[in-house]
Design a protein around this motif. Structure first.
Motif, short mmCIF file in Angstrom:
data_model
loop_
_atom_site.label_atom_id
_atom_site.label_comp_id
_atom_site.label_asym_id
_atom_site.label_seq_id
_atom_site.Cartn_x
_atom_site.Cartn_y
_atom_site.Cartn_z
N VAL A 48 0.87 -1.16 0.12
CA VAL A 48 0.16 -0.04 0.11
C VAL A 48 0.84 1.15 -0.21
N TYR A 49 0.58 1.90 -0.80
CA TYR A 49 1.45 3.41 -1.17
C TYR A 49 1.27 4.43 0.53
N LYS A 50 2.03 4.68 0.89
CA LYS A 50 2.30 5.82 1.95
C LYS A 50 2.43 6.54 2.15
N ALA A 51 3.59 6.54 0.63
CA ALA A 51 4.61 8.36 1.51
C ALA A 51 3.68 8.78 0.58
N VAL A 52 3.44 10.29 0.93
CA VAL A 52 2.48 11.27 0.48
C VAL A 52 4.13 12.81 0.49
N VAL A 108 0.43 10.24 -8.55
CA VAL A 108 0.55 10.79 -7.20
C VAL A 108 1.75 12.07 -6.84
N LYS A 109 3.29 11.82 -8.35
CA LYS A 109 4.52 12.24 -7.58
C LYS A 109 4.15 12.59 -9.14
N HIS A 110 3.57 12.42 -10.21
CA HIS A 110 3.43 13.68 -11.79
C HIS A 110 2.65 14.27 -10.94
N TRP A 111 1.82 14.58 -10.97
CA TRP A 111 0.15 15.16 -11.58
C TRP A 111 0.05 16.34 -10.09
N LEU A 112 0.79 15.80 -8.97
CA LEU A 112 0.18 16.72 -7.57
C LEU A 112 1.32 18.06 -8.02
N PRO A 113 2.52 17.84 -8.46
CA PRO A 113 2.75 19.04 -8.23
C PRO A 113 2.68 20.22 -9.64
N GLN A 114 2.36 19.50 -10.80
CA GLN A 114 1.68 20.57 -11.62
C GLN A 114 0.03 20.92 -11.68
#
Length: 314
Positions: A48-52, A108-114
């Protein structure tokens, strides 16, 4: 060495005498084929992805009474009128989770910074709910996101729906006949990305010489019901534009159904690009968001759709 479910199945299959005609061998073969079809082992699904990302806000909200009718909302701090990606996980209509690493991590890594908000949706699973009920869950979840987008800083008019594997079939169905969303108070959205569904023409899938239990468990054996869950047969003039990504590595040739569905959409005047990728079924999902031509192609479709005025689907 730790045995994954797929490797264990293969070892068990190898231990059964080749001349054996019993149901055990057939069950093991079917289970192995289903694992290949889904492209993600239970071990992978458990990570499960936990790192935000720093500065990311995450909240889990419910859109229904069942514990699985829930979604994770990942948003940048102080989001305002942000575009949105709504992701629906795969898992053969039986497994999977909204927080699995392959479902959300690279997205999340790709679209959140955008500046995007990423929403990852759970839905009820087999045997509790068949694929027909699961499609209802996805429609209800999408309508809920649209109604509550502003409270998270999102813009419901700039929303892209996305799904992988079984989730791809569910989002394709929802997009072919958006009335399942608008009847719940939702509205048309900008576009949908279908990540490697092999069941866009369900009748063709269910009338093959050999039908995997994966499909009969999800859709049943009554031909009268199949049209309800077939994106091709549910296609309406109100359909949302779709981008279909398909794996050229798979033996069941999902690109054939993607081409068929794409032609039908284009006859209605809808954008329907088909992106054929030399990637495995699992990679089609996990590599969305990884820098490179593959993610660039998806970004280009999303940018084109978000540039269109709401309701002006061409």
């Amino acid at each position: 060495m730790r045995l994954t479910p797929v490797l264990l199945s293969l070892l068990m299959l190898a231990s059964v005498p080749a001349h054996a005609e019993g149901p055990l061998r057939e069950r093991l073969k079917a289970r192995y084929m289903e694992r290949l079809q889904d492209g993600e082992s239970a071990e992978e699904g458990a990570r499960v992805y936990k790192a935000v990302l720093p500065g990311t806000q995450k909240q889990t909200v419910s859109y229904g009474a069942d514990p699985l009718q829930a979604m994770d909302v990942y948003s940048p701090v102080n989001a305002r009128n942000a575009p949105m990606i709504v992701m629906v996980h795969g898992g053969g209509w039986r497994t999977g989770d909204k927080a699995n690493s392959g479902v959300v991590e690279n997205k999340v890594k790709h679209w959140l910074p955008q500046g995007y908000i990423v929403v990852s949706v759970n839905y009820r699973l087999l045997p509790q709910a068949d694929a027909y009920a699961q499609a209802e869950d996805v429609a209800a979840a999408l309508a809920y996101v649209q109604k509550n987008a502003a409270t998270w800083g999102g813009d419901a008019s700039r929303l892209i729906l996305m799904g992988h594997s079984a989730g791809a079939q569910l989002v394709a169905l929802t997009s072919a006949d958006p009335s399942v969303v608008t009847s719940r108070g939702g509205r048309l959205w900008a576009g949908t990305v279908v990540l490697d569904s092999a069941t866009l023409d369900l009748r063709a899938t269910m009338t093959q010489k050999r039908v995997l239990p994966l499909y009969t468990n999800a859709f049943g054996s009554d031909p009268k019901r199949w049209a309800q869950a077939s994106p091709l047969e549910r296609l309406t003039p109100q359909a949302v534009p779709l981008m279909m990504v398909c794996s050229t590595q798979r033996k069941d040739r999902p690109c054939d159904q993607a081409d068929t569905f794409g032609r039908a959409l284009r006859k209605l005047g809808k954008p329907a690009p088909v992106q054929k990728e030399d990637k495995s079924h699992g990679e089609i999902n996990k590599m969305v968001g990884v820098p490179g031509p593959y993610t660039d192609a998806i970004d280009a479709f999303i940018a084109a759709r978000l540039g269109q005025a709401l309701g002006a689907h061409k």
